[in-house]
Design an enzyme around this catalytic site. Structure first.
Site, short mmCIF file in Angstrom:
data_model
loop_
_atom_site.label_atom_id
_atom_site.label_comp_id
_atom_site.label_asym_id
_atom_site.label_seq_id
_atom_site.Cartn_x
_atom_site.Cartn_y
_atom_site.Cartn_z
CB CYS A 83 -0.91 0.00 1.22
SG CYS A 83 -2.10 1.35 1.13
N GLY A 84 0.86 1.96 -1.10
CA GLY A 84 1.75 3.11 -1.25
C GLY A 84 1.42 4.21 -0.26
CG HIS A 85 -2.63 5.50 1.40
ND1 HIS A 85 -3.34 4.35 1.09
CD2 HIS A 85 -2.99 5.83 2.67
CE1 HIS A 85 -4.10 4.03 2.13
NE2 HIS A 85 -3.92 4.89 3.09
CG HIS A 132 -6.94 -2.36 -5.94
ND1 HIS A 132 -6.58 -3.54 -5.31
CD2 HIS A 132 -6.78 -1.39 -5.02
CE1 HIS A 132 -6.22 -3.27 -4.07
NE2 HIS A 132 -6.34 -1.97 -3.86
CG ASP A 158 -6.42 5.42 -2.78
OD1 ASP A 158 -6.31 6.45 -2.08
OD2 ASP A 158 -5.54 4.55 -2.87
CB CYS A 211 -4.24 4.21 -5.80
SG CYS A 211 -4.08 2.48 -5.32
N GLY A 212 -0.97 4.60 -4.47
CA GLY A 212 0.44 4.37 -4.78
C GLY A 212 0.66 3.15 -5.66
CB THR A 213 -0.22 -0.44 -5.29
OG1 THR A 213 -1.56 -0.22 -4.82
CG2 THR A 213 0.68 -0.74 -4.11
O1 PYC Z 1 -1.83 3.62 -2.03
O2 PYC Z 1 -1.35 1.63 -2.82
C1 PYC Z 1 -2.11 2.43 -2.27
C2 PYC Z 1 -3.45 1.95 -1.85
C3 PYC Z 1 -4.01 0.73 -2.06
C4 PYC Z 1 -5.28 0.74 -1.48
C5 PYC Z 1 -5.45 1.97 -0.91
N1 PYC Z 1 -4.32 2.70 -1.14
#
Ligand code: PYC
Length: 314
Positions: A85-87, A205, A231, A235-237
């Protein structure tokens, strides 16, 4: 149970410092699986109403297997574990710094899908070097009831994404309900038609992509997370998955900056380098703020101590 709340580009993270279940030993992937199989009510009690809400991502600190990592973290939302999870990684780094547990500079964090790098650049800004991302399939057509054919790419960014520019509405807050309903139906259609990530992995997702709405952005997105929450951040990923698709199409060179806007208008700055398996290693830079330092109470007499939730992944 002591938690630190933060948000990264608008998306909340709840970092669990103490009071979590004992997940035993084994890899982080094994411990993440055990978390939801054996301690589901812990997950919903911490994240769901009345203590939280569906958009919060939990970050459970666990001992890493790799002594070179500052911490191990298992990410989860109210309906299940996340791979990476990036964030929440940015939120975790900023929260640990807030507590005096992580210095500015470069660190490694172990996750269930691999080790990521974190460069804490200031008290609020961090760059995450993600696990290797790649496009798995391009131009996949899925027939969605009441929507017709939707074409998109399947990509891995630490979670599985279906990315499509066939957005049903402008990617703005005014259209959240429509975007969410359409994305949920699309995800269901993917599952029903047996369209998966590698090795049959569920695509949990959905990412709508569209042109930016600001002068500095390169693209805007709306990302549906497992469950029905979207999100608030880019969304980082999901942004890493997008970079993998851009790289595969020859539309973005290594080292070039990509500004990804979210549906609320917040941004991440990204770049990539080539990975050793043919994919990309994306660096996701974003800003997080601590919003709370809280002790959660669980009264045995409270009928809703395990949270109010009926949601499954779909
Ligand atoms: O930031 O990767 C992300 C992420 C995944 C689900 C919610 N945020």
């Amino acid at each position: 149970m002591r938690v630190i709340d933060s948000h990264t580009a608008g998306e909340p993270t709840r970092l669990i410092l103490s009071g979590g279940p004992d997940l035993g030993s084994g890899s982080l992937a094994e411990r993440a699986e055990r978390l939801f199989r054996e301690h589901r009510s812990f997950c919903t009690s911490v994240l769901s109403e009345p203590r939280g809400h569906d958009a919060i991502v939990g970050a459970l600190l666990v001992p890493p297997t790799d002594p070179g990592c500052a911490v191990g973290v298992i990410y989860f939302n109210p309906v299940g574990p996340l791979g990476m999870c990036g964030h929440a990684t940015i939120g975790t780094a900023v929260s640990l710094h807030h507590l005096g547990r992580l210095d500015r500079g470069r660190h490694h964090i172990e996750t269930p899908v691999g080790t990521v790098g974190v460069h804490l650049q200031s008290a609020n800004r961090a760059a995450v070097e993600n696990v290797e991302s790649y496009r798995y399939r391009a131009n996949v057509v899925v027939e969605v009831p009441d929507q017709g054919p939707v074409t998109g790419d399947i990509a891995w960014g630490g979670n599985w994404f279906f990315l499509t520019s066939d957005a049903p509405a402008p990617l703005t807050l005014a259209h959240i309900d429509q975007l969410t309903a359409r994305a949920v139906a699309l995800r269901l259609a993917l599952a029903e038609q047996g369209i998966t990530g590698r090795d049959g992995a569920m695509i949990d997702h959905v990412e709508y992509v569209a042109p930016p709405l600001t002068s500095e952005g390169h693209a805007r997105n709306f990302v549906l997370c497992p469950g029905t929450a979207y999100d608030r951040s880019p969304c980082g990923t999901g942004s890493a998955a997008k970079l993998a698709c851009l790289a595969a199409d020859g539309d973005l060179a290594p080292g070039v900056t990509w500004i990804q806007e979210s549906v609320i208008g917040s941004t991440y700055s990204l770049q990539y380098r080539r990975g050793s398996s043919g994919g990309v290693i994306a660096t996701i830079t974003g800003t997080a703020f601590v919003t709370g330092d809280t002790v959660l109470n669980f009264d045995p007499a409270d009928p809703y101590r395990a949270g109010i939730t009926t949601q499954e992944v779909f």
